[in-house]
Design an enzyme around this catalytic site. Structure first.
Site, PDB file in Angstrom:
ATOM      1  N   GLY A  18     -14.497  -8.675  -1.409  1.00 27.65           N
ATOM      2  CA  GLY A  18     -14.773  -7.024  -1.530  1.00 27.65           C
ATOM      3  C   GLY A  18     -14.595  -6.040  -2.317  1.00 27.65           C
ATOM      4  N   ILE A  19     -13.881  -4.911  -1.028  1.00 25.31           N
ATOM      5  CA  ILE A  19     -13.409  -4.047  -1.941  1.00 25.31           C
ATOM      6  C   ILE A  19     -12.338  -3.877  -2.688  1.00 25.31           C
ATOM      7  CG2 ILE A  19     -12.448  -1.074  -1.542  1.00 25.31           C
ATOM      8  CD1 ILE A  19     -14.027  -1.791   0.792  1.00 25.31           C
ATOM      9  N   VAL A  60       0.577  -9.947   4.248  1.00 21.58           N
ATOM     10  CA  VAL A  60       0.599  -8.497   3.778  1.00 21.58           C
ATOM     11  C   VAL A  60       1.368  -8.146   5.245  1.00 21.58           C
ATOM     12  CG1 VAL A  60       0.114  -7.744   1.928  1.00 21.58           C
ATOM     13  CG2 VAL A  60      -1.380  -7.071   4.602  1.00 21.58           C
ATOM     14  N   TYR A 151      -8.608  -1.015  16.301  1.00 26.03           N
ATOM     15  CA  TYR A 151      -8.698  -0.556  14.938  1.00 26.03           C
ATOM     16  C   TYR A 151      -9.255   0.885  14.264  1.00 26.03           C
ATOM     17  CZ  TYR A 151     -11.623  -0.604  10.396  1.00 26.03           C
ATOM     18  OH  TYR A 151     -11.479  -0.164   9.301  1.00 26.03           O
ATOM     19  N   LYS A 155      -6.415   2.795  11.552  1.00 26.73           N
ATOM     20  CA  LYS A 155      -6.605   3.563  10.615  1.00 26.73           C
ATOM     21  C   LYS A 155      -6.564   5.019  10.895  1.00 26.73           C
ATOM     22  CE  LYS A 155      -8.515   0.777   8.256  1.00 26.73           C
ATOM     23  NZ  LYS A 155      -8.176   0.016   7.095  1.00 26.73           N
TER      24      LYS A 155
END
Length: 169
Positions: A18-19, A60, A151, A155
């Site tokens: 993806g990104i 992570v 979520y 963010k």
């Protein structure tokens, strides 16, 4: 052709797809040495092969793994000049049915890991000429998201962390 990032080391978390994979490709085309981090070896190896970079397996959400992974990336490509904190996960549930385990996992990967990664690289970034720290968020950092409170909270926190570090440094 001028490569503005020639010789600079870019480390991208969530770099296997993806990104993250796209960021690795673009930064490589600008001349950067690339390290991609992620949990799944196969996509990391694929991206590393495309960008002639270094693949480092790392969850992570584990601070010790971050330290080892960043050290491995430094050994291969030198001090970190650009850190792209891209690793993230999402989930969906009505708030009343959201589990604490789901909350903890999303906050750990999307927010706490960003804190840990930034701390692991900040020394390199401050010594680098034009060091860059990039957090990848979403529109969820700006507004509430129904059925994804965990979520959205992660963010929003990521945006707050970014703004705080920008003000500090």
């Amino acid at each position: 052709m001028h490569n503005p990032l020639e010789g600079r080391h870019a480390l991208i978390t969530g770099g296997g797809t993806g990104i993250g994979a796209s960021a690795a490709t673009h930064l490589h085309s600008a001349g950067a040495k690339i390290s991609v981090l992620g949990r799944r070896r196969e996509p990391l190896d694929k991206v590393a092969g495309i960008v002639n970079g270094t693949a480092v397996q790392c969850d992570v959400s584990n601070r010790d793994q971050i330290g080892r992974a960043f050290d491995e990336a430094r050994s291969a490509n030198g001090p970190i000049d650009i850190l792209v904190v891209n690793a993230g996960i999402a989930g969906s549930a009505p708030f009343a049915k959201m589990t604490r385990e789901s909350w903890d996992r999303i906050i750990a990967v999307n927010l706490t890991a960003a804190f840990d990664c930034a701390q692991a690289a900040i020394g390199d970034l401050l010594k680098s000429h034009n060091g860059r720290l990039i957090f990848v968020a979403s529109v969820a950092s700006l507004r509430g998201i129904p059925y994804a409170a965990h979520y959205g909270a992660s963010k929003h926190g990521l945006l707050g962390l970014s703004r705080s570090l920008a003000a500090e440094y």
